[in-house]
Write a protein that holds these residues in place. Structure first.
Motif, mmCIF file in Angstrom:
data_model
loop_
_atom_site.group_PDB
_atom_site.id
_atom_site.type_symbol
_atom_site.label_atom_id
_atom_site.label_comp_id
_atom_site.label_asym_id
_atom_site.label_seq_id
_atom_site.Cartn_x
_atom_site.Cartn_y
_atom_site.Cartn_z
ATOM 1 N N VAL A 99 28.219 55.312 93.291
ATOM 2 C CA VAL A 99 27.583 54.034 93.566
ATOM 3 C C VAL A 99 26.817 53.641 92.309
ATOM 4 C CG1 VAL A 99 25.873 52.822 94.982
ATOM 5 C CG2 VAL A 99 27.410 54.506 96.042
ATOM 6 N N THR A 100 27.076 52.434 91.815
ATOM 7 C CA THR A 100 26.409 51.982 90.597
ATOM 8 C C THR A 100 25.354 50.945 90.954
ATOM 9 O OG1 THR A 100 27.914 50.151 90.068
ATOM 10 C CG2 THR A 100 28.556 52.351 89.324
ATOM 11 N N ALA A 101 24.227 51.050 90.275
ATOM 12 C CA ALA A 101 23.108 50.135 90.525
ATOM 13 C C ALA A 101 22.364 49.913 89.216
ATOM 14 C CB ALA A 101 22.159 50.733 91.570
ATOM 15 N N PHE A 102 21.476 48.931 89.212
ATOM 16 C CA PHE A 102 20.595 48.756 88.061
ATOM 17 C C PHE A 102 19.194 48.433 88.546
ATOM 18 C CE2 PHE A 102 22.132 44.423 88.725
ATOM 19 C CZ PHE A 102 20.985 43.650 88.551
ATOM 20 N N VAL A 103 18.211 48.819 87.753
ATOM 21 C CA VAL A 103 16.815 48.531 88.053
ATOM 22 C C VAL A 103 16.599 47.056 87.753
ATOM 23 C CG1 VAL A 103 14.413 49.064 87.481
ATOM 24 C CG2 VAL A 103 16.146 50.882 87.438
ATOM 25 N N HIS A 104 16.204 46.283 88.775
ATOM 26 C CA HIS A 104 16.069 44.857 88.518
ATOM 27 C C HIS A 104 14.727 44.495 87.878
ATOM 28 C CE1 HIS A 104 15.415 45.182 93.022
ATOM 29 N NE2 HIS A 104 14.282 44.662 92.662
ATOM 30 N N ASN A 105 14.729 43.306 87.284
ATOM 31 C CA ASN A 105 13.569 42.727 86.596
ATOM 32 C C ASN A 105 13.160 43.493 85.340
ATOM 33 O OD1 ASN A 105 13.515 40.763 88.582
ATOM 34 N ND2 ASN A 105 12.037 41.876 89.817
ATOM 35 N N ARG A 106 14.120 44.154 84.682
ATOM 36 C CA ARG A 106 13.843 44.835 83.410
ATOM 37 C C ARG A 106 14.730 44.298 82.299
ATOM 38 N NH1 ARG A 106 12.925 50.826 84.765
ATOM 39 N NH2 ARG A 106 11.093 50.716 86.072
ATOM 40 N N ALA A 107 16.057 44.460 82.429
ATOM 41 C CA ALA A 107 16.975 43.934 81.407
ATOM 42 C C ALA A 107 16.928 42.410 81.474
ATOM 43 C CB ALA A 107 18.395 44.442 81.633
ATOM 44 N N GLY A 108 16.631 41.782 80.352
ATOM 45 C CA GLY A 108 16.548 40.324 80.314
ATOM 46 C C GLY A 108 15.165 39.787 80.629
ATOM 47 N N PHE A 109 14.165 40.664 80.652
ATOM 48 C CA PHE A 109 12.805 40.252 81.001
ATOM 49 C C PHE A 109 11.807 40.713 79.946
ATOM 50 C CE2 PHE A 109 15.030 40.014 84.943
ATOM 51 C CZ PHE A 109 14.412 39.005 85.663
ATOM 52 N N GLN A 110 10.750 39.943 79.791
ATOM 53 C CA GLN A 110 9.624 40.320 78.938
ATOM 54 C C GLN A 110 8.757 41.341 79.681
ATOM 55 O OE1 GLN A 110 8.928 39.274 75.769
ATOM 56 N NE2 GLN A 110 10.896 38.222 75.809
ATOM 57 N N PRO A 111 7.901 42.080 78.975
ATOM 58 C CA PRO A 111 7.017 43.040 79.652
ATOM 59 C C PRO A 111 6.121 42.390 80.717
ATOM 60 C CG PRO A 111 7.032 43.468 77.301
ATOM 61 C CD PRO A 111 7.797 42.186 77.512
ATOM 62 N N ASP A 112 5.816 41.090 80.565
ATOM 63 C CA ASP A 112 4.971 40.408 81.553
ATOM 64 C C ASP A 112 5.744 39.934 82.773
ATOM 65 O OD1 ASP A 112 6.387 38.195 80.669
ATOM 66 O OD2 ASP A 112 4.636 37.139 79.856
ATOM 67 N N GLY A 113 7.067 40.234 82.825
ATOM 68 C CA GLY A 113 7.878 39.870 83.977
ATOM 69 C C GLY A 113 8.610 38.550 83.851
ATOM 70 N N MET A 114 8.392 37.814 82.777
ATOM 71 C CA MET A 114 9.076 36.530 82.581
ATOM 72 C C MET A 114 10.491 36.788 82.047
ATOM 73 S SD MET A 114 7.102 34.157 83.588
ATOM 74 C CE MET A 114 8.025 32.776 82.983
ATOM 75 N N PRO A 115 11.482 36.080 82.600
ATOM 76 C CA PRO A 115 12.845 36.263 82.090
ATOM 77 C C PRO A 115 12.965 35.737 80.658
ATOM 78 C CG PRO A 115 12.812 34.703 83.936
ATOM 79 C CD PRO A 115 11.413 35.165 83.717
ATOM 80 N N ASP A 116 13.776 36.404 79.860
ATOM 81 C CA ASP A 116 14.006 35.989 78.479
ATOM 82 C C ASP A 116 14.862 34.727 78.395
ATOM 83 O OD1 ASP A 116 12.644 37.926 76.805
ATOM 84 O OD2 ASP A 116 14.057 39.395 77.570
ATOM 85 N N ASN A 117 15.752 34.532 79.357
ATOM 86 C CA ASN A 117 16.551 33.305 79.416
ATOM 87 C C ASN A 117 16.961 33.056 80.865
ATOM 88 O OD1 ASN A 117 18.934 34.780 79.991
ATOM 89 N ND2 ASN A 117 19.541 34.854 77.845
ATOM 90 N N GLU A 118 17.815 32.054 81.064
ATOM 91 C CA GLU A 118 18.165 31.636 82.428
ATOM 92 C C GLU A 118 18.975 32.670 83.208
ATOM 93 O OE1 GLU A 118 21.714 30.627 79.974
ATOM 94 O OE2 GLU A 118 19.559 30.539 79.639
ATOM 95 N N LEU A 119 19.481 33.702 82.575
ATOM 96 C CA LEU A 119 20.278 34.700 83.291
ATOM 97 C C LEU A 119 19.436 35.717 84.061
ATOM 98 C CD1 LEU A 119 23.240 35.446 80.878
ATOM 99 C CD2 LEU A 119 23.175 33.933 82.853
ATOM 100 N N GLY A 120 18.199 35.940 83.648
ATOM 101 C CA GLY A 120 17.344 36.882 84.373
ATOM 102 C C GLY A 120 18.046 38.194 84.662
ATOM 103 N N ASN A 121 18.141 38.548 85.955
ATOM 104 C CA ASN A 121 18.761 39.816 86.344
ATOM 105 C C ASN A 121 20.261 39.873 86.078
ATOM 106 O OD1 ASN A 121 16.876 41.787 87.288
ATOM 107 N ND2 ASN A 121 16.369 40.370 88.930
ATOM 108 N N GLY A 122 20.837 38.752 85.677
ATOM 109 C CA GLY A 122 22.239 38.771 85.278
ATOM 110 C C GLY A 122 22.474 39.746 84.137
ATOM 111 N N TRP A 123 21.440 39.980 83.310
ATOM 112 C CA TRP A 123 21.584 40.927 82.210
ATOM 113 C C TRP A 123 21.691 42.358 82.714
ATOM 114 C CZ3 TRP A 123 23.522 39.714 77.885
ATOM 115 C CH2 TRP A 123 23.360 38.416 77.401
#
Length: 179
Positions: free
Chosen positions: A81-105
């Protein structure tokens, strides 16, 4: 094996040998290969839940793979089973997404990792089936996967009991534009 030959010969396998089992060491080797994939800011958010016991594999196959006949197609295979930790890849340390893809990264990064995994499996003589039709809630409950992780797919891994033909690929000029 030459890389081009490997990527051209890897196939999705929907029938596995009942006479051979994948070992923990083989699964570990696959995950090591997966870890070599790039990830957003080296966040490495991919997670792998490896189901190898016959009882739990059967429970997941029967209760968590509801469509596309995946329970039958994955018989005699280990399941990852594959999973990813959400709200990390594609996000700044303060929790703001780096671009419109957010958790898509996170999903993108996991896809890169999973490609490494299935190519490594092919190199090792193993077959794989990536299943996106799955009951994530039931899987989460059975494997105690934290709510902070997004379950993406279930990958069957086993010794192939078939040799699928290579499907036709689209012509390059129908999928690529050069400027």
């Amino acid at each position: 094996m030459e890389f081009q030959k490997l990527i051209e010969s890897r196939r999705t396998v929907r029938k596995y040998s009942a006479d051979s089992k994948v070992t923990k060491e083989q699964i570990e080797e696959l995950i090591h290969a997966a870890q070599e994939a790039p990830s957003w800011k080296n966040s490495q958010t991919g997670r792998y839940y490896c189901v190898m016991s016959d009882d739990l594999t059967e429970k997941i196959r029967q209760n968590c793979l509801p469509g596309a006949n995946n329970a039958v197609k994955s018989k005699h295979a280990a399941l990852i089973v594959t999973a990813f930790v959400h709200n990390r890849a594609g996000f700044q340390p303060d929790g703001m997404p780096d671009n419109e893809l957010g958790n898509g990264w996170g999903c993108y990064d996991l896809g890169l990792q999973n490609e490494n995994l299935v190519l490594k499996a092919a190199e090792m003589g193993l077959g794989t089936l990536i299943m996106g039709i799955r009951d994530a809630d039931k899987i989460r409950e059975l494997l105690e996967i934290p709510e902070t992780e997004t379950i993406v797919s279930v990958i069957a891994v086993g010794v192939p009991a078939e040799e699928p033909a290579r499907p036709k690929r689209r012509e390059l000029d129908t999928i690529a534009k050069f400027f």
